[in-house]
Design a protein around this motif. Structure first.
Motif, PDB file in Angstrom:
ATOM      1  N   HIS A 163     126.641  53.581 -75.538  1.00 31.48           N
ATOM      2  CA  HIS A 163     125.282  53.043 -75.483  1.00 31.48           C
ATOM      3  C   HIS A 163     124.128  53.251 -74.411  1.00 31.48           C
ATOM      4  O   HIS A 163     124.803  53.555 -73.222  1.00 31.48           O
ATOM      5  CB  HIS A 163     125.628  51.284 -75.466  1.00 31.48           C
ATOM      6  N   GLU A 164     123.066  52.781 -74.522  1.00 29.29           N
ATOM      7  CA  GLU A 164     122.043  52.874 -73.349  1.00 29.29           C
ATOM      8  C   GLU A 164     121.518  51.446 -73.473  1.00 29.29           C
ATOM      9  O   GLU A 164     121.116  50.739 -74.628  1.00 29.29           O
ATOM     10  CB  GLU A 164     121.044  54.037 -73.768  1.00 29.29           C
ATOM     11  N   ASN A 165     121.264  50.640 -72.498  1.00 29.88           N
ATOM     12  CA  ASN A 165     120.575  49.621 -72.406  1.00 29.88           C
ATOM     13  C   ASN A 165     119.065  49.809 -72.450  1.00 29.88           C
ATOM     14  O   ASN A 165     118.827  51.029 -72.208  1.00 29.88           O
ATOM     15  CB  ASN A 165     121.087  48.571 -71.080  1.00 29.88           C
ATOM     16  N   PRO A 166     118.120  48.973 -72.917  1.00 25.71           N
ATOM     17  CA  PRO A 166     116.740  49.054 -72.834  1.00 25.71           C
ATOM     18  C   PRO A 166     116.204  49.907 -71.585  1.00 25.71           C
ATOM     19  O   PRO A 166     115.460  50.761 -71.861  1.00 25.71           O
ATOM     20  CB  PRO A 166     116.234  47.757 -73.063  1.00 25.71           C
ATOM     21  N   ILE A 167     116.684  49.586 -70.181  1.00 23.97           N
ATOM     22  CA  ILE A 167     116.015  50.262 -69.185  1.00 23.97           C
ATOM     23  C   ILE A 167     116.423  51.810 -69.170  1.00 23.97           C
ATOM     24  O   ILE A 167     115.662  52.498 -68.828  1.00 23.97           O
ATOM     25  CB  ILE A 167     116.638  49.394 -67.797  1.00 23.97           C
ATOM     26  N   ALA A 168     117.770  52.029 -69.562  1.00 22.74           N
ATOM     27  CA  ALA A 168     118.162  53.455 -69.498  1.00 22.74           C
ATOM     28  C   ALA A 168     117.552  54.165 -70.613  1.00 22.74           C
ATOM     29  O   ALA A 168     117.208  55.527 -70.340  1.00 22.74           O
ATOM     30  CB  ALA A 168     119.864  53.451 -69.727  1.00 22.74           C
ATOM     31  N   PHE A 169     117.445  53.788 -71.571  1.00 14.21           N
ATOM     32  CA  PHE A 169     116.559  54.397 -72.635  1.00 14.21           C
ATOM     33  C   PHE A 169     115.448  54.653 -72.457  1.00 14.21           C
ATOM     34  O   PHE A 169     114.760  55.713 -72.527  1.00 14.21           O
ATOM     35  CB  PHE A 169     116.680  53.364 -74.002  1.00 14.21           C
ATOM     36  N   ASN A 170     114.506  53.476 -71.883  1.00  9.58           N
ATOM     37  CA  ASN A 170     112.998  53.584 -71.718  1.00  9.58           C
ATOM     38  C   ASN A 170     112.913  54.481 -70.211  1.00  9.58           C
ATOM     39  O   ASN A 170     111.895  55.368 -70.408  1.00  9.58           O
ATOM     40  CB  ASN A 170     112.588  52.197 -71.218  1.00  9.58           C
ATOM     41  N   VAL A 185     114.090  44.523 -63.920  1.00  6.49           N
ATOM     42  CA  VAL A 185     115.594  43.957 -63.790  1.00  6.49           C
ATOM     43  C   VAL A 185     115.955  42.941 -62.922  1.00  6.49           C
ATOM     44  O   VAL A 185     115.483  43.002 -61.977  1.00  6.49           O
ATOM     45  CB  VAL A 185     116.469  45.392 -63.559  1.00  6.49           C
ATOM     46  N   ASP A 186     116.634  41.852 -63.536  1.00  7.63           N
ATOM     47  CA  ASP A 186     116.744  40.584 -62.579  1.00  7.63           C
ATOM     48  C   ASP A 186     117.877  40.878 -61.731  1.00  7.63           C
ATOM     49  O   ASP A 186     117.838  40.326 -60.453  1.00  7.63           O
ATOM     50  CB  ASP A 186     117.179  39.395 -63.663  1.00  7.63           C
ATOM     51  N   GLU A 187     119.108  41.704 -62.007  1.00  5.74           N
ATOM     52  CA  GLU A 187     119.820  41.602 -61.076  1.00  5.74           C
ATOM     53  C   GLU A 187     119.716  42.839 -60.019  1.00  5.74           C
ATOM     54  O   GLU A 187     119.598  44.034 -60.257  1.00  5.74           O
ATOM     55  CB  GLU A 187     121.357  42.177 -61.958  1.00  5.74           C
ATOM     56  N   ALA A 188     119.981  42.404 -58.790  1.00  4.98           N
ATOM     57  CA  ALA A 188     119.739  43.073 -57.600  1.00  4.98           C
ATOM     58  C   ALA A 188     120.478  44.618 -57.697  1.00  4.98           C
ATOM     59  O   ALA A 188     120.042  45.604 -57.347  1.00  4.98           O
ATOM     60  CB  ALA A 188     119.602  42.514 -56.363  1.00  4.98           C
ATOM     61  N   VAL A 189     121.862  44.199 -57.839  1.00  3.34           N
ATOM     62  CA  VAL A 189     122.781  45.478 -57.892  1.00  3.34           C
ATOM     63  C   VAL A 189     122.384  46.546 -58.888  1.00  3.34           C
ATOM     64  O   VAL A 189     122.474  47.520 -58.579  1.00  3.34           O
ATOM     65  CB  VAL A 189     124.275  44.860 -58.179  1.00  3.34           C
ATOM     66  N   VAL A 190     121.937  46.047 -60.230  1.00  2.30           N
ATOM     67  CA  VAL A 190     121.612  46.976 -60.994  1.00  2.30           C
ATOM     68  C   VAL A 190     120.230  47.643 -60.660  1.00  2.30           C
ATOM     69  O   VAL A 190     120.217  48.999 -60.890  1.00  2.30           O
ATOM     70  CB  VAL A 190     121.448  46.253 -62.558  1.00  2.30           C
ATOM     71  N   ARG A 191     119.343  46.857 -60.090  1.00  4.02           N
ATOM     72  CA  ARG A 191     118.191  47.703 -59.758  1.00  4.02           C
ATOM     73  C   ARG A 191     118.201  48.669 -58.722  1.00  4.02           C
ATOM     74  O   ARG A 191     118.073  49.909 -58.656  1.00  4.02           O
ATOM     75  CB  ARG A 191     116.899  46.472 -59.366  1.00  4.02           C
ATOM     76  N   ILE A 244     107.455  58.540 -61.502  1.00  2.96           N
ATOM     77  CA  ILE A 244     108.217  57.619 -60.595  1.00  2.96           C
ATOM     78  C   ILE A 244     107.589  56.271 -60.845  1.00  2.96           C
ATOM     79  O   ILE A 244     108.157  55.193 -60.710  1.00  2.96           O
ATOM     80  CB  ILE A 244     108.165  58.138 -59.169  1.00  2.96           C
ATOM     81  N   ASP A 245     106.114  56.052 -60.728  1.00  6.63           N
ATOM     82  CA  ASP A 245     105.439  54.915 -60.549  1.00  6.63           C
ATOM     83  C   ASP A 245     105.945  54.003 -62.010  1.00  6.63           C
ATOM     84  O   ASP A 245     106.115  52.959 -61.936  1.00  6.63           O
ATOM     85  CB  ASP A 245     104.126  55.195 -60.787  1.00  6.63           C
ATOM     86  N   GLN A 246     105.826  54.595 -63.133  1.00 10.82           N
ATOM     87  CA  GLN A 246     106.202  53.969 -64.350  1.00 10.82           C
ATOM     88  C   GLN A 246     107.670  53.458 -64.507  1.00 10.82           C
ATOM     89  O   GLN A 246     107.929  52.466 -64.773  1.00 10.82           O
ATOM     90  CB  GLN A 246     106.003  54.730 -65.736  1.00 10.82           C
ATOM     91  N   ALA A 247     108.559  54.281 -63.784  1.00 10.39           N
ATOM     92  CA  ALA A 247     109.943  54.058 -63.505  1.00 10.39           C
ATOM     93  C   ALA A 247     110.293  52.935 -62.749  1.00 10.39           C
ATOM     94  O   ALA A 247     111.010  51.927 -63.298  1.00 10.39           O
ATOM     95  CB  ALA A 247     110.637  55.335 -63.385  1.00 10.39           C
ATOM     96  N   LEU A 248     109.710  52.899 -61.875  1.00 12.15           N
ATOM     97  CA  LEU A 248     109.472  51.702 -60.909  1.00 12.15           C
ATOM     98  C   LEU A 248     109.243  50.511 -61.430  1.00 12.15           C
ATOM     99  O   LEU A 248     109.916  49.414 -61.336  1.00 12.15           O
ATOM    100  CB  LEU A 248     108.784  51.903 -59.424  1.00 12.15           C
TER     101      LEU A 248
END
Length: 630
Positions: A370-377, A407-413, A397-401
């Motif tokens: 699986h990919e979550n929406p952030i990983a896919f995008n 993302v709500d979770e700081a660890v995931v960010r 990089i700008d669009q990726a940031l």
């Protein structure tokens, strides 16, 4: 034999509705604030910050100007609690001090239908059985059956999905004509094409047929795949929309997958019919497909009522990935489901992967790859970029940031930021500095909840004109000129018998939109059964209609100001739009498609001919509109 439910007596339904105040039923779900004659709140059916959900206490109806939902007190309970009409009546009854007998709640999934719909259902059922018989039991169907076997399908699966074969030479037409089926019913069914001389001919010829069924298992349409190698014929021919089939509202295999989806709370969304069928044979029972790659809001909302999680398993090619992106955005914006994207190896589609591996491998991919929406995008953003170009790198990089900032979770960010740092050899601290203002802006946006004054849509000559500022959000299904004309004309027909007679006496009159044609047919039966010349009480009619998508139209009709029904000249204008402009629009769309096909085949003479025809029709269309404006 199917047992039909006992309907709750109309007088009981009416008494319950008239004894309760819709505001009392809605208030526990939606905090309401008085604004003018209506009460407003944030719609409970979709995410919004600006209230567009309106309750009219005088008329006892609700209407969301954003998502279009609306109706009376029973409609609200049906939508908010996801229950049937009898269950909604039973839920409201205690507030009215009335008890409902349990017998009215038994077998409620078997909803009574009008005679025409029932006749069409029986026609499609007969056609499905005939096509299936020709596939599995006749020499004529051997090539088609071999094709399906070569695609890996066994006989049990072919039977479960009632796949079929359509021979040539108007076989189906002859079959029904021998059974003395009415010509008009055959014409309405869309099983046949109508030639200029009025004769009917089989829509499907020498094709394997995939049977499309509604959520209750009734056959309602077909998709036919070409068997011959003749590239001048389209690979697929699909049933057009009809009284039974609205492709934006149907999901392939939902009838078989519903119980598995509800039990697991998970649904898998495939791109094609064969993907669903092959997965079903491999033991994946909770999968569906949209009618084509363009998922719709209505389809998302249907799945949202059944599932908590959704896996998008579209093809790995560019078209499939673009469709995945659209579906992902639609799901995130219009549902509470948690989406993931299945990453199928080797750039194969699900059906190909299953045939080159096995059922266990496909199940493993769907469960774990699986990919979550952030990983896919983030991966989707990389497509077609030239990272040897420094500007491309900075833009990515700008669009990726901006994505990572959502993302709500700081660890995931932090994890995504470190990946970005490693991929492009940029310091983690620099990325952290660049994303900080994005996070602050997002936090500030969350904390600010401005609520501007709302204004309902205004109407000009019966056609909606949304106020420029402040305005409600424009609905996703914002009405075009034909739909506006259909809505106004139906509203006028319901309230004025003279208009009803004027319209119905027109030869070949019909509503082009299936929902409006259905409401017109239901209104005809309602008027006759209740001995009415007008349907002034739309609340009673809503209880008769019961279908939520139709009730929403009636709720919108209820909001139309009375002064728009004063000038009878507008009736002729609406009919002109429907009977002249709409057919022109259909012709233009058809020619535009043919022009695109001609361009793809580099057929210069065809391109020139279709271009001239389109220009002439556009001129005719413009002339009609100018005539209507005068």
């Amino acid at each position: 034999m199917q047992v039909m439910p006992t309907r709750i007596p109309e007088d009981v339904v009416t008494e319950i509705r008239e004894r309760v105040n819709i505001v009392d039923v809605i208030s526990p779900y939606v905090p309401l604030k008085k604004q003018g004659r209506n009460l407003f709140g944030v719609c409970p059916f979709h995410e919004e910050r600006t209230p567009s959900f309106s309750v009219n206490e005088d008329k006892q109806i609700f209407h969301c100007f954003s998502c279009g939902r609306g109706g009376n007190v029973f409609s609200f309970v049906m939508d908010i609690d996801q229950v049937s009409f009898p269950q909604a009546v039973a839920k409201v009854a205690p507030l009215a001090g009335i008890d409902i007998d349990d017998k009215y709640l038994n077998n409620e999934s078997a909803q009574p239908v009008d005679e025409r719909t029932q006749a069409l259902r029986e026609l499609y059922q007969d056609a499905t059985k005939l096509y299936h018989h020709l596939l599995v039991n006749t020499q004529a169907g051997e090539t088609a059956l071999n094709y399906l076997h070569e695609r890996g399908l066994d006989d049990a699966t072919i039977d479960a999905f009632m796949l079929g074969y359509a021979p040539g030479n108007d076989f189906l037409l002859d079959y029904f004509q021998n059974k003395k089926v009415d010509y008009q019913l055959l014409r309405t069914s869309e099983l046949f094409v109508v030639w200029d001389d009025g004769t009917l001919h089989d829509r499907f010829s020498d094709r394997v047929l995939f049977t499309i069924r509604d959520q209750y298992g009734h056959p309602i349409a077909f998709s036919g795949r070409r068997l011959s190698a003749d590239d001048t014929q389209p690979k697929y021919v699909n049933s057009p929309e009809s009284l039974l089939f609205d492709k934006s509202n149907e999901l392939f295999n939902l009838d078989l997958a519903r119980d598995s989806i509800k039990k697991s709370h998970d649904v898998i969304l495939f791109e094609g019919f064969m993907d669903v069928i092959a997965a079903f044979q491999a033991g994946v029972k909770n999968s569906v497909a949209s009618m084509g790659t363009s998922l719709t809001i209505d389809q998302v909302r249907q799945l949202n009522r059944l599932a908590e999680n959704i896996t998008i398993a579209y093809d790995s090619d560019a078209a499939g990935q673009n469709a995945t992106k659209r579906a992902l955005d639609l799901i995130q914006q219009n549902s509470q489901m948690t989406p993931v994207v299945a990453h199928i190896p080797d750039n194969q589609d699900p059906d190909e992967y299953l045939r080159s591996h096995d059922a266990a491998a496909l199940n493993d991919v769907l469960a774990h790859h699986h990919e979550n929406p952030i990983a896919f995008n983030l991966r989707f953003l990389r497509q077609d970029r030239d990272f040897s170009n420094q500007n491309e790198v900075f833009d990515y990089i700008d669009q990726a940031l901006h994505l990572i900032a959502s993302v709500d979770e700081a660890v995931v960010r932090e994890n995504y930021l470190r990946q970005l740092s490693d991929d492009f050899n940029i310091s983690f601290d620099a990325l952290t500095d660049q994303i900080r203002p994005m996070l602050m802006q997002r936090q500030a946006t969350r904390q600010s909840t401005p609520v501007p004054q709302q204004a309902a849509p205004t109407y000009v000559d019966g056609l909606v004109e949304l106020p420029e500022a402040p305005a409600f959000p424009v609905p996703d299904d914002d009405l075009n000129r034909v739909e506006q004309a259909e809505r106004m004309l139906l509203a006028w027909m319901l309230r004025d018998n003279d208009v009803w007679l004027e319209v119905t006496q027109q030869p070949d009159f019909t509503f082009s939109d299936v929902s409006y044609e259905t409401l017109y047919m239901l209104a005809t039966g309602y008027r006759e059964s209740h001995q009415l010349t007008t349907i002034d009480n739309l609340n009673d009619f809503m209880d008769y209609v019961q279908k939520p998508e139709l009730i929403r139209i009636l709720a919108a009709i209820q909001d139309i100001p009375d002064e728009l029904f004063e000038d009878r000249e507008h009736v002729k204008a609406y009919m002109q739009v429907m009977m002249q402009e709409e057919p022109l629009e259909t012709q233009i769309k058809k020619l535009t498609q043919q022009l695109a096909e001609a361009k793809s085949m580099h057929n210069d003479s065809e391109i020139a001919q279709k271009s001239v025809e389109i220009i002439n029709l556009l001129r005719k269309q413009q002339a009609l509109r100018e005539q209507g404006d005068r």
